[in-house]
Design a protein around this motif. Sequence first.
Motif, PDB file in Angstrom:
ATOM      1  N   VAL A 281       0.861  -1.187   0.000  1.00 27.10           N
ATOM      2  CA  VAL A 281       0.000   0.000   0.000  1.00 27.10           C
ATOM      3  C   VAL A 281       0.898   1.238   0.000  1.00 27.10           C
ATOM      4  O   VAL A 281       1.752   1.386   0.868  1.00 27.10           O
ATOM      5  N   GLY A 282       0.712   2.101  -0.990  1.00 29.35           N
ATOM      6  CA  GLY A 282       1.499   3.331  -1.039  1.00 29.35           C
ATOM      7  C   GLY A 282       2.864   3.179  -1.652  1.00 29.35           C
ATOM      8  O   GLY A 282       3.760   3.983  -1.363  1.00 29.35           O
ATOM      9  N   GLY A 283       3.037   2.168  -2.498  1.00 31.08           N
ATOM     10  CA  GLY A 283       4.314   2.037  -3.195  1.00 31.08           C
ATOM     11  C   GLY A 283       4.662   3.314  -3.938  1.00 31.08           C
ATOM     12  O   GLY A 283       5.816   3.738  -3.982  1.00 31.08           O
ATOM     13  N   LEU A 284       3.655   3.930  -4.521  1.00 34.22           N
ATOM     14  CA  LEU A 284       3.753   5.296  -5.033  1.00 34.22           C
ATOM     15  C   LEU A 284       2.696   6.135  -4.335  1.00 34.22           C
ATOM     16  O   LEU A 284       1.564   5.680  -4.145  1.00 34.22           O
ATOM     17  N   SER A 285       3.077   7.341  -3.947  1.00 35.80           N
ATOM     18  CA  SER A 285       2.112   8.254  -3.347  1.00 35.80           C
ATOM     19  C   SER A 285       2.617   9.670  -3.535  1.00 35.80           C
ATOM     20  O   SER A 285       3.803   9.900  -3.756  1.00 35.80           O
ATOM     21  N   GLY A 286       1.697  10.619  -3.448  1.00 38.20           N
ATOM     22  CA  GLY A 286       2.111  12.009  -3.607  1.00 38.20           C
ATOM     23  C   GLY A 286       0.919  12.929  -3.644  1.00 38.20           C
ATOM     24  O   GLY A 286      -0.228  12.520  -3.461  1.00 38.20           O
ATOM     25  N   GLY A 287       1.216  14.207  -3.889  1.00 33.77           N
ATOM     26  CA  GLY A 287       0.147  15.192  -3.994  1.00 33.77           C
ATOM     27  C   GLY A 287       0.596  16.552  -3.518  1.00 33.77           C
ATOM     28  O   GLY A 287       1.722  16.740  -3.056  1.00 33.77           O
ATOM     29  N   GLY A 288      -0.288  17.492  -3.621  1.00 36.99           N
ATOM     30  CA  GLY A 288      -0.006  18.843  -3.169  1.00 36.99           C
ATOM     31  C   GLY A 288       0.837  19.629  -4.143  1.00 36.99           C
ATOM     32  O   GLY A 288       1.453  19.081  -5.060  1.00 36.99           O
ATOM     33  N   SER A 289       0.859  20.956  -3.951  1.00 36.25           N
ATOM     34  CA  SER A 289       1.632  21.833  -4.831  1.00 36.25           C
ATOM     35  C   SER A 289       2.743  22.578  -4.118  1.00 36.25           C
ATOM     36  O   SER A 289       3.723  22.981  -4.733  1.00 36.25           O
ATOM     37  N   ASN A 290       2.621  22.775  -2.784  1.00 35.85           N
ATOM     38  CA  ASN A 290       3.657  23.470  -2.038  1.00 35.85           C
ATOM     39  C   ASN A 290       3.423  23.243  -0.548  1.00 35.85           C
ATOM     40  O   ASN A 290       2.317  22.894  -0.121  1.00 35.85           O
ATOM     41  N   PHE A 291       4.494  23.479   0.252  1.00 37.29           N
ATOM     42  CA  PHE A 291       4.394  23.178   1.681  1.00 37.29           C
ATOM     43  C   PHE A 291       3.396  24.080   2.405  1.00 37.29           C
ATOM     44  O   PHE A 291       2.885  23.727   3.471  1.00 37.29           O
ATOM     45  N   ASN A 292       3.100  25.263   1.846  1.00 37.01           N
ATOM     46  CA  ASN A 292       2.225  26.202   2.544  1.00 37.01           C
ATOM     47  C   ASN A 292       0.856  26.340   1.883  1.00 37.01           C
ATOM     48  O   ASN A 292       0.183  27.358   2.015  1.00 37.01           O
ATOM     49  N   VAL A 293       0.469  25.275   1.164  1.00 34.84           N
ATOM     50  CA  VAL A 293      -0.834  25.267   0.496  1.00 34.84           C
ATOM     51  C   VAL A 293      -1.583  23.992   0.881  1.00 34.84           C
ATOM     52  O   VAL A 293      -1.007  22.893   0.855  1.00 34.84           O
ATOM     53  N   VAL A 294      -2.831  24.127   1.258  1.00 38.71           N
ATOM     54  CA  VAL A 294      -3.652  22.937   1.513  1.00 38.71           C
ATOM     55  C   VAL A 294      -3.652  22.081   0.246  1.00 38.71           C
ATOM     56  O   VAL A 294      -3.971  22.580  -0.842  1.00 38.71           O
ATOM     57  N   PRO A 295      -3.253  20.802   0.371  1.00 39.69           N
ATOM     58  CA  PRO A 295      -3.167  19.967  -0.842  1.00 39.69           C
ATOM     59  C   PRO A 295      -4.535  19.738  -1.475  1.00 39.69           C
ATOM     60  O   PRO A 295      -5.452  19.239  -0.819  1.00 39.69           O
ATOM     61  N   GLY A 296      -4.624  20.085  -2.751  1.00 40.57           N
ATOM     62  CA  GLY A 296      -5.871  19.898  -3.474  1.00 40.57           C
ATOM     63  C   GLY A 296      -5.958  18.572  -4.185  1.00 40.57           C
ATOM     64  O   GLY A 296      -6.994  18.242  -4.781  1.00 40.57           O
ATOM     65  N   SER A 297      -4.888  17.809  -4.127  1.00 40.20           N
ATOM     66  CA  SER A 297      -4.898  16.475  -4.741  1.00 40.20           C
ATOM     67  C   SER A 297      -3.914  15.584  -4.000  1.00 40.20           C
ATOM     68  O   SER A 297      -2.922  16.060  -3.418  1.00 40.20           O
ATOM     69  N   ALA A 298      -4.184  14.297  -4.024  1.00 41.54           N
ATOM     70  CA  ALA A 298      -3.293  13.291  -3.441  1.00 41.54           C
ATOM     71  C   ALA A 298      -3.604  11.958  -4.103  1.00 41.54           C
ATOM     72  O   ALA A 298      -4.698  11.753  -4.635  1.00 41.54           O
ATOM     73  N   PHE A 299      -2.622  11.070  -4.096  1.00 46.08           N
ATOM     74  CA  PHE A 299      -2.852   9.748  -4.678  1.00 46.08           C
ATOM     75  C   PHE A 299      -1.992   8.718  -3.964  1.00 46.08           C
ATOM     76  O   PHE A 299      -0.975   9.050  -3.346  1.00 46.08           O
ATOM     77  N   PHE A 300      -2.411   7.471  -4.051  1.00 45.26           N
ATOM     78  CA  PHE A 300      -1.565   6.359  -3.618  1.00 45.26           C
ATOM     79  C   PHE A 300      -1.913   5.134  -4.446  1.00 45.26           C
ATOM     80  O   PHE A 300      -2.993   5.048  -5.049  1.00 45.26           O
ATOM     81  N   THR A 301      -0.973   4.207  -4.491  1.00 47.11           N
ATOM     82  CA  THR A 301      -1.169   2.975  -5.250  1.00 47.11           C
ATOM     83  C   THR A 301      -1.296   1.789  -4.307  1.00 47.11           C
ATOM     84  O   THR A 301      -0.828   1.826  -3.163  1.00 47.11           O
ATOM     85  N   VAL A 302      -1.929   0.749  -4.809  1.00 49.97           N
ATOM     86  CA  VAL A 302      -2.005  -0.545  -4.122  1.00 49.97           C
ATOM     87  C   VAL A 302      -1.604  -1.602  -5.140  1.00 49.97           C
ATOM     88  O   VAL A 302      -2.184  -1.672  -6.232  1.00 49.97           O
ATOM     89  N   ASP A 303      -0.603  -2.397  -4.792  1.00 47.52           N
ATOM     90  CA  ASP A 303      -0.121  -3.440  -5.709  1.00 47.52           C
ATOM     91  C   ASP A 303      -0.149  -4.768  -4.974  1.00 47.52           C
ATOM     92  O   ASP A 303       0.445  -4.897  -3.888  1.00 47.52           O
ATOM     93  N   GLY A 304      -0.850  -5.751  -5.527  1.00 49.57           N
ATOM     94  CA  GLY A 304      -1.018  -7.030  -4.851  1.00 49.57           C
ATOM     95  C   GLY A 304      -0.620  -8.215  -5.695  1.00 49.57           C
ATOM     96  O   GLY A 304      -0.756  -8.209  -6.916  1.00 49.57           O
ATOM     97  N   ARG A 305      -0.097  -9.245  -5.029  1.00 55.59           N
ATOM     98  CA  ARG A 305       0.185 -10.543  -5.643  1.00 55.59           C
ATOM     99  C   ARG A 305      -0.658 -11.575  -4.898  1.00 55.59           C
ATOM    100  O   ARG A 305      -0.430 -11.843  -3.724  1.00 55.59           O
ATOM    101  N   TYR A 306      -1.640 -12.122  -5.601  1.00 58.18           N
ATOM    102  CA  TYR A 306      -2.673 -12.938  -4.990  1.00 58.18           C
ATOM    103  C   TYR A 306      -2.444 -14.420  -5.262  1.00 58.18           C
ATOM    104  O   TYR A 306      -2.164 -14.815  -6.395  1.00 58.18           O
TER     105      TYR A 306
END
Length: 404
Positions: A256-281
């Motif tokens: 969970v969260g192998g890739l994650s990120g978001g936001g535009s700057n440290f002093n701005v409320v982040p208007g976007s964020a994402f994370f990935t989920v990668d599974g081997r079943y």
Amino acid sequence: MSHRAARVEAWLDERAEEMALLVERLVAVDSENPPGRALGRCARVLRDAMDRLGLSPEIVDIADPSGELEEPCVVRGTAGDGDRLVYFHGHFDVVPAQHRGQFTAVRRDGKIFGRGTADMKGGIVSMLYGAAAAKELGLLGGGRIVVHLVCDEETGSVVGAGHLRAAGLIEPVALAMVTAEPSGGGIWNAARGALSVRVDVRGREAHVGQANLGVNAFQHMLHIARPVERYAAEMAGRHTGFPMNADDAPGSMLVVGGLSGGGSNFNVVPGSAFFTVDGRYNPEEDLEGELKRLTGLIEDAAREIGADVSIRTTQSQPSAGTDADHPAAVALARVVSEVQGAPARFEMCAGILEIRWYAQLGIPAFGYGAGRLDVSHGPGEHIDEAAMRRCAAVYALYASDMVS
């Protein structure tokens, strides 16, 4: 060792130096994927080598819908002729190197070090020389080996192996398929399926001084990720019935969260964020059902806090498996034992394998190679030269037993 195994190994031992030199030439082609560079150049090296070995090669150009791969293609070749058929399958793309020096192969203490030696350019050389030995020594009778070498296994194999399947280039009547993945001399008769998703969360930006006017996508993402983490822990506790390497966990594995990120700057409320989920079943799991359950958990968590989310499935690949008592599996185990002088062991691969493209057509499919998984993809990646020749002997004798 039997007389026929000794005969094949003698043929291979006479060509030990040229096998090693071919590995060196292949390593020197930096066919890293991603980004998928130098694929056509690597294919041409393989075509020339296959031509010298009498394997009637051709390069099949294929389309990449993403446009990211450089000269995507499949290399095909044949040894022998007739209706009874075995596939040798491999991939010539490699994971990105830790340093550029890995594209200069180094021979030391009976091993070849370099990117792709274990996974799986060394394995390709074993397959090519195994096919050539079977042909030259008259082991195929009225049967044949078809070699498939694809360009994009490290990024899902949908373009390369997917093209083989879509274009009808995999004949369902084949008796078996073997791919030279780094199984360390064991037989991988099963592999996990794969599910990957990306979760995007949308909020509203605002200056830190007016943070109350914003919608913090990062905070929403944290809330949404918590049930996914609990789900990952649950799946890790659901164990497979297939035997596995002692170093591999028996539960389905998720990151969970192998890739994650978001936001535009440290002093701005982040208007976007994402994370990935990668599974081997594990093969026992219902992949479609688990995808519905995973997306349901994310959507329910988003509704609890009024979060704006979207979920995109980036990978969905089925598991695959052939019973260890299947005649094709028994035949492979017998040959492995004959060459190695020790009983063969069956294991499930902890990841996904291209055996799935063949197993979906009812073809018994296996991973078996001289490389070791524990050094593959790492800075010390290498392959043992003697093991590489033993695997080539296994390939030759297995094809002989299946088609003649």
